[in-house]
Design a protein around this motif. Structure first.
Motif, PDB file in Angstrom:
ATOM      1  N   GLN A  49       0.842  -1.131  -0.060  1.00  0.00           N
ATOM      2  CA  GLN A  49       0.099   0.042   0.033  1.00  0.00           C
ATOM      3  C   GLN A  49       0.880   1.243  -0.048  1.00  0.00           C
ATOM      4  O   GLN A  49       0.608   2.131  -0.587  1.00  0.00           O
ATOM      5  CB  GLN A  49      -1.050   0.038   1.164  1.00  0.00           C
ATOM      6  CG  GLN A  49      -1.844   1.036   1.296  1.00  0.00           C
ATOM      7  CD  GLN A  49      -2.854   1.081  -0.053  1.00  0.00           C
ATOM      8  OE1 GLN A  49      -3.446  -0.117  -0.130  1.00  0.00           O
ATOM      9  NE2 GLN A  49      -3.118   2.200  -0.454  1.00  0.00           N
ATOM     10  N   SER A  52       2.292   1.794  -3.561  1.00  0.00           N
ATOM     11  CA  SER A  52       1.112   2.237  -4.539  1.00  0.00           C
ATOM     12  C   SER A  52       0.751   3.689  -4.182  1.00  0.00           C
ATOM     13  O   SER A  52       0.704   4.557  -5.056  1.00  0.00           O
ATOM     14  CB  SER A  52      -0.092   1.574  -4.089  1.00  0.00           C
ATOM     15  OG  SER A  52      -1.109   1.848  -4.819  1.00  0.00           O
ATOM     16  N   ASP A  53       0.485   4.087  -2.700  1.00  0.00           N
ATOM     17  CA  ASP A  53       0.434   5.513  -2.335  1.00  0.00           C
ATOM     18  C   ASP A  53       1.425   6.388  -2.724  1.00  0.00           C
ATOM     19  O   ASP A  53       1.165   7.577  -3.492  1.00  0.00           O
ATOM     20  CB  ASP A  53      -0.031   5.547  -0.990  1.00  0.00           C
ATOM     21  CG  ASP A  53      -1.335   4.816  -0.619  1.00  0.00           C
ATOM     22  OD1 ASP A  53      -2.107   4.510  -1.544  1.00  0.00           O
ATOM     23  OD2 ASP A  53      -1.447   4.630   0.538  1.00  0.00           O
ATOM     24  N   LYS A  55       3.667   5.980  -5.497  1.00  0.00           N
ATOM     25  CA  LYS A  55       3.649   6.212  -6.865  1.00  0.00           C
ATOM     26  C   LYS A  55       2.487   7.237  -7.019  1.00  0.00           C
ATOM     27  O   LYS A  55       2.721   7.964  -8.067  1.00  0.00           O
ATOM     28  CB  LYS A  55       3.254   4.834  -7.395  1.00  0.00           C
ATOM     29  CG  LYS A  55       3.429   4.850  -8.768  1.00  0.00           C
ATOM     30  CD  LYS A  55       3.257   3.381  -9.542  1.00  0.00           C
ATOM     31  CE  LYS A  55       3.109   3.622 -11.123  1.00  0.00           C
ATOM     32  NZ  LYS A  55       2.687   2.318 -11.740  1.00  0.00           N
ATOM     33  N   LYS A  56       1.340   6.842  -6.338  1.00  0.00           N
ATOM     34  CA  LYS A  56       0.154   7.935  -6.812  1.00  0.00           C
ATOM     35  C   LYS A  56       0.489   9.288  -6.415  1.00  0.00           C
ATOM     36  O   LYS A  56       0.140  10.401  -7.098  1.00  0.00           O
ATOM     37  CB  LYS A  56      -1.084   7.494  -6.213  1.00  0.00           C
ATOM     38  CG  LYS A  56      -1.563   6.436  -6.637  1.00  0.00           C
ATOM     39  CD  LYS A  56      -2.858   5.693  -5.904  1.00  0.00           C
ATOM     40  CE  LYS A  56      -3.340   4.637  -6.388  1.00  0.00           C
ATOM     41  NZ  LYS A  56      -4.349   4.108  -5.446  1.00  0.00           N
ATOM     42  N   GLU A  57       1.261   9.618  -5.412  1.00  0.00           N
ATOM     43  CA  GLU A  57       1.797  10.774  -5.023  1.00  0.00           C
ATOM     44  C   GLU A  57       2.778  11.534  -5.790  1.00  0.00           C
ATOM     45  O   GLU A  57       2.877  12.809  -6.114  1.00  0.00           O
ATOM     46  CB  GLU A  57       2.229  10.761  -3.457  1.00  0.00           C
ATOM     47  CG  GLU A  57       0.974  10.748  -2.417  1.00  0.00           C
ATOM     48  CD  GLU A  57       0.176  11.739  -2.350  1.00  0.00           C
ATOM     49  OE1 GLU A  57       0.727  13.034  -2.292  1.00  0.00           O
ATOM     50  OE2 GLU A  57      -0.993  11.727  -2.268  1.00  0.00           O
ATOM     51  N   TYR A  59       3.824  10.597  -9.104  1.00  0.00           N
ATOM     52  CA  TYR A  59       3.637  10.510 -10.524  1.00  0.00           C
ATOM     53  C   TYR A  59       2.082  10.677 -10.828  1.00  0.00           C
ATOM     54  O   TYR A  59       1.169   9.801 -10.287  1.00  0.00           O
ATOM     55  CB  TYR A  59       4.236   9.431 -11.076  1.00  0.00           C
ATOM     56  CG  TYR A  59       5.680   9.073 -10.646  1.00  0.00           C
ATOM     57  CD1 TYR A  59       6.498   9.818 -11.421  1.00  0.00           C
ATOM     58  CD2 TYR A  59       5.862   7.828  -9.695  1.00  0.00           C
ATOM     59  CE1 TYR A  59       7.982   9.562 -10.994  1.00  0.00           C
ATOM     60  CE2 TYR A  59       7.318   7.847  -9.587  1.00  0.00           C
ATOM     61  CZ  TYR A  59       8.579   8.727  -9.981  1.00  0.00           C
ATOM     62  OH  TYR A  59       9.457   8.404  -9.709  1.00  0.00           O
ATOM     63  N   PRO A  60       1.832  11.526 -11.867  1.00  0.00           N
ATOM     64  CA  PRO A  60       0.472  11.725 -12.113  1.00  0.00           C
ATOM     65  C   PRO A  60      -0.015  10.495 -13.061  1.00  0.00           C
ATOM     66  O   PRO A  60       0.673   9.837 -13.993  1.00  0.00           O
ATOM     67  CB  PRO A  60       0.459  12.963 -13.126  1.00  0.00           C
ATOM     68  CG  PRO A  60       1.922  13.008 -13.484  1.00  0.00           C
ATOM     69  CD  PRO A  60       2.806  12.302 -12.426  1.00  0.00           C
ATOM     70  N   HIS A  61      -1.066  10.411 -12.953  1.00  0.00           N
ATOM     71  CA  HIS A  61      -1.838   9.198 -14.125  1.00  0.00           C
ATOM     72  C   HIS A  61      -2.089   9.679 -15.155  1.00  0.00           C
ATOM     73  O   HIS A  61      -1.999  10.979 -15.350  1.00  0.00           O
ATOM     74  CB  HIS A  61      -3.072   8.508 -13.258  1.00  0.00           C
ATOM     75  CG  HIS A  61      -3.813   9.659 -12.752  1.00  0.00           C
ATOM     76  ND1 HIS A  61      -4.953  10.159 -13.531  1.00  0.00           N
ATOM     77  CD2 HIS A  61      -4.262  10.060 -11.614  1.00  0.00           C
ATOM     78  CE1 HIS A  61      -5.575  11.088 -13.090  1.00  0.00           C
ATOM     79  NE2 HIS A  61      -5.314  10.944 -11.700  1.00  0.00           N
ATOM     80  N   GLN A  62      -2.542   8.878 -16.190  1.00  0.00           N
ATOM     81  CA  GLN A  62      -2.530   9.305 -17.473  1.00  0.00           C
ATOM     82  C   GLN A  62      -3.845  10.393 -17.791  1.00  0.00           C
ATOM     83  O   GLN A  62      -3.557  11.265 -18.349  1.00  0.00           O
ATOM     84  CB  GLN A  62      -2.951   7.984 -18.676  1.00  0.00           C
ATOM     85  CG  GLN A  62      -2.808   8.345 -19.857  1.00  0.00           C
ATOM     86  CD  GLN A  62      -1.485   8.980 -20.487  1.00  0.00           C
ATOM     87  OE1 GLN A  62      -0.297   8.652 -20.280  1.00  0.00           O
ATOM     88  NE2 GLN A  62      -1.477  10.116 -21.194  1.00  0.00           N
ATOM     89  N   LYS A 100       1.104  19.997  -7.193  1.00  0.00           N
ATOM     90  CA  LYS A 100       1.045  18.577  -6.742  1.00  0.00           C
ATOM     91  C   LYS A 100       2.060  17.654  -7.219  1.00  0.00           C
ATOM     92  O   LYS A 100       2.765  17.135  -6.515  1.00  0.00           O
ATOM     93  CB  LYS A 100      -0.277  17.840  -7.336  1.00  0.00           C
ATOM     94  CG  LYS A 100      -0.696  16.497  -6.761  1.00  0.00           C
ATOM     95  CD  LYS A 100      -2.020  15.924  -6.731  1.00  0.00           C
ATOM     96  CE  LYS A 100      -2.153  14.622  -6.234  1.00  0.00           C
ATOM     97  NZ  LYS A 100      -3.536  14.073  -6.416  1.00  0.00           N
ATOM     98  N   TYR A 101       2.477  17.636  -8.647  1.00  0.00           N
ATOM     99  CA  TYR A 101       3.560  16.626  -9.098  1.00  0.00           C
ATOM    100  C   TYR A 101       4.755  17.345  -9.510  1.00  0.00           C
ATOM    101  O   TYR A 101       5.752  16.828  -9.818  1.00  0.00           O
ATOM    102  CB  TYR A 101       2.836  16.194 -10.463  1.00  0.00           C
ATOM    103  CG  TYR A 101       1.677  15.438 -10.219  1.00  0.00           C
ATOM    104  CD1 TYR A 101       1.587  14.231  -9.526  1.00  0.00           C
ATOM    105  CD2 TYR A 101       0.430  15.952 -10.852  1.00  0.00           C
ATOM    106  CE1 TYR A 101       0.506  13.559  -9.452  1.00  0.00           C
ATOM    107  CE2 TYR A 101      -0.802  15.184 -10.436  1.00  0.00           C
ATOM    108  CZ  TYR A 101      -0.757  13.896  -9.775  1.00  0.00           C
ATOM    109  OH  TYR A 101      -1.799  13.054  -9.613  1.00  0.00           O
TER     110      TYR A 101
END
Length: 103
Positions: A49, A52-53, A55-57, A59-62, A100-101
């Motif tokens: 987790q 995963s968290d 990575k989400k913090e 890198y931006p998703h597509q 954010k990114y």
């Protein structure tokens, strides 16, 4: 800022819980002689987790990338003086993405 393709040239911010990083690091340092880590089920899930968290913090998703690029393109087409509300809307979304990114 407008008319640019998004290129990730900036280092992303890192806002992962330092205590979780410390705990994971200590566990990884305690490798047994055969190279295996003795995680129980809860520890394993916690690390997955965390990864995963993180990575989400970081890198931006597509979809966020597509929206950012679209906002850049829309902002380039708008005139701040004749369409101030639309210009401000797209500018604000671009700023939120970069805050954010990007550092």
């Amino acid at each position: 800022m407008a008319n640019k393709e998004f290129t990730p040239t900036k280092i992303p911010k890192c806002s992962i819980d330092p205590e979780a990083i410390h705990t994971a690091r200590r566990k990884l340092q305690s490798l047994s002689k055969d190279g295996k880590i003795n995680f129980n089920c809860k520890e394993r899930e916690a690390l997955l987790q965390l990864i995963s968290d993180g990575k989400k913090e970081l890198y931006p998703h597509q979809m966020a990338m597509d929206r950012y690029q679209s906002d850049l393109n829309d902002l380039a087409k708008l005139d701040k003086n004749t369409q101030p509300k639309q210009w401000e809307f797209h500018y604000r979304r671009i700023q939120e993405f970069e805050d954010k990114y990007c550092t």
